[in-house]
Scaffold this motif. Structure first.
Motif, PDB file in Angstrom:
ATOM      1  N   ASP A 179       0.432  -1.593   0.284  1.00 20.10           N
ATOM      2  CA  ASP A 179       0.428  -0.053  -0.466  1.00 20.10           C
ATOM      3  C   ASP A 179       1.252   1.353  -0.117  1.00 20.10           C
ATOM      4  O   ASP A 179       1.352   1.773   0.937  1.00 20.10           O
ATOM      5  CB  ASP A 179      -0.983   0.156   1.613  1.00 20.10           C
ATOM      6  N   LEU A 182       0.916   4.388   2.370  1.00 17.43           N
ATOM      7  CA  LEU A 182       1.110   4.686   3.723  1.00 17.43           C
ATOM      8  C   LEU A 182       2.785   5.330   4.145  1.00 17.43           C
ATOM      9  O   LEU A 182       3.476   5.304   4.385  1.00 17.43           O
ATOM     10  CB  LEU A 182       1.959   3.277   4.347  1.00 17.43           C
ATOM     11  N   SER A 184       5.125   8.868   2.894  1.00 17.72           N
ATOM     12  CA  SER A 184       4.757   9.801   3.055  1.00 17.72           C
ATOM     13  C   SER A 184       5.862   9.929   1.302  1.00 17.72           C
ATOM     14  O   SER A 184       7.033  10.024   1.494  1.00 17.72           O
ATOM     15  CB  SER A 184       5.330  10.427   4.149  1.00 17.72           C
ATOM     16  N   THR A 265       6.227  -6.023   2.930  1.00 20.37           N
ATOM     17  CA  THR A 265       6.551  -4.042   2.699  1.00 20.37           C
ATOM     18  C   THR A 265       8.224  -4.175   1.907  1.00 20.37           C
ATOM     19  O   THR A 265       8.975  -5.395   2.294  1.00 20.37           O
ATOM     20  CB  THR A 265       6.310  -3.229   3.800  1.00 20.37           C
ATOM     21  N   THR A 272       6.430   2.135   6.432  1.00 18.08           N
ATOM     22  CA  THR A 272       4.548   1.752   6.502  1.00 18.08           C
ATOM     23  C   THR A 272       4.603   1.202   7.274  1.00 18.08           C
ATOM     24  O   THR A 272       3.642   0.224   8.133  1.00 18.08           O
ATOM     25  CB  THR A 272       5.444   0.588   5.121  1.00 18.08           C
ATOM     26  N   HIS A 273       5.673   0.632   8.421  1.00 22.53           N
ATOM     27  CA  HIS A 273       5.541  -0.541   9.265  1.00 22.53           C
ATOM     28  C   HIS A 273       5.342  -0.426  10.836  1.00 22.53           C
ATOM     29  O   HIS A 273       6.628  -1.041  11.874  1.00 22.53           O
ATOM     30  CB  HIS A 273       6.041  -2.106   8.954  1.00 22.53           C
TER      31      HIS A 273
END
Length: 290
Positions: A179, A182, A184, A265, A272-273
């Motif tokens: 995704d 997520l 920036s 990822t 992301t995580h």
């Protein structure tokens, strides 16, 4: 509900003629565990901003920019090699009086950090490697090709020019990510801002052409791990197009007690995580610091 948010200082310190920029959280306790954050390519200490905000109220997080990266200013004629990046980082650590810390290595942070660890094993209270490779099986075919470029090959400059573009920078963030919403865009935009600065692409070209010295050092780093057996946390974006999952699993060969966490990822797993990674780091710091 009151949330603890870190106070963060942004400073420079002169090290061997280099004006090193760094970010440092200011926890309430002077005895807080220390985490030295070593960034990757093409990024800088700004890649750790959210992690510092989340953990910095309880732990002392220190994140410098290397010469050729971020806000650090190197003099004309500086020699860009991984040995020199390690020299400056070593002197930086000494200037700040850090004599014990957990070492966080990501991407370029691995060759810088392992050089530091070899020189000063007494400094290392623990190791966190997030897509920080130290094994040949951890190199994808694409990474091996890019990191072993022949400076005499006419195609080399073309390959590097493409890598240093905004498209190339953005792809490092987004490739392998499920995704991309997520992530920036500030990360790759800021990276490219610094990459486009005077002399920065020449610095990065020199480092790419020096990367073979890291691959040649893998065996020595692995021997260091076996000898010193630091408490180790391995957190890895398993869909990283450069440093593949096999590189994460390889740490267990030399450190059977290491903790391994594979995430769905890419390369910049913190983007992301962070909600999954930050508690792992906090728990690890608490245990490694005792």
């Amino acid at each position: 509900m009151v949330t603890s948010v870190a106070r963060v200082a942004h400073r420079h310190v002169d090290v061997e003629g280099v004006r090193v920029f760094y970010r440092e959280s200011l926890p309430d306790s002077q005895d807080a565990p220390v985490l030295l954050l070593l960034h990757g390519f093409p990024s800088g200490s700004h890649q750790f901003r959210r992690l510092i905000d989340v953990l910095g109220a309880h732990y002392r997080l220190v994140a410098p920019d290397y010469p050729g990266f971020g806000h650090t200013e190197a003099p004309e004629g500086f020699t860009y090699s991984f040995d020199r990046l390690a020299d400056i980082t070593e002197s930086f650590v000494e200037r700040l009086g850090l004599d014990r810390f957990v070492l966080y290595v990501f991407d370029y942070g691995a060759p810088v950090g392992f050089r530091l660890a070899q020189r000063h094993p007494e400094w290392i209270a623990g190791l966190i490697t997030q897509n920080g490779n130290a094994y040949e099986e951890g190199l994808s075919d694409a990474a091996h090709s890019a990191l072993t470029l022949n400076p005499k090959d006419p195609a080399t400059d073309s390959v590097l020019r493409d890598l240093f573009t905004l498209e190339g920078t953005r792809s490092q963030y987004e490739t392998g990510v499920r995704d991309t919403g997520l992530i920036s865009p500030d990360g790759w935009t800021l990276d490219q801002h610094f990459l486009d600065g005077p002399g920065r692409k020449d610095a990065q070209r020199a480092l790419f052409l020096d990367y073979h010295t890291n691959i040649e050092s893998y065996g020595r780093w692995q021997s260091w791990l076996r000898k010193h057996t630091p408490p180790t946390l391995v957190v890895w974006g398993r869909d990283d197009p450069y440093f593949v999952e096999a590189g994460a699993r390889a740490y267990l060969r030399d450190l059977p007690e290491a903790e391994l966490h594979l995430l769905d990822t890419g390369h910049f797993a913190l983007d992301t995580h962070l909600p999954e990674i930050a508690p792992l780091i906090a728990d690890f710091l608490d245990r490694a610091w005792t």
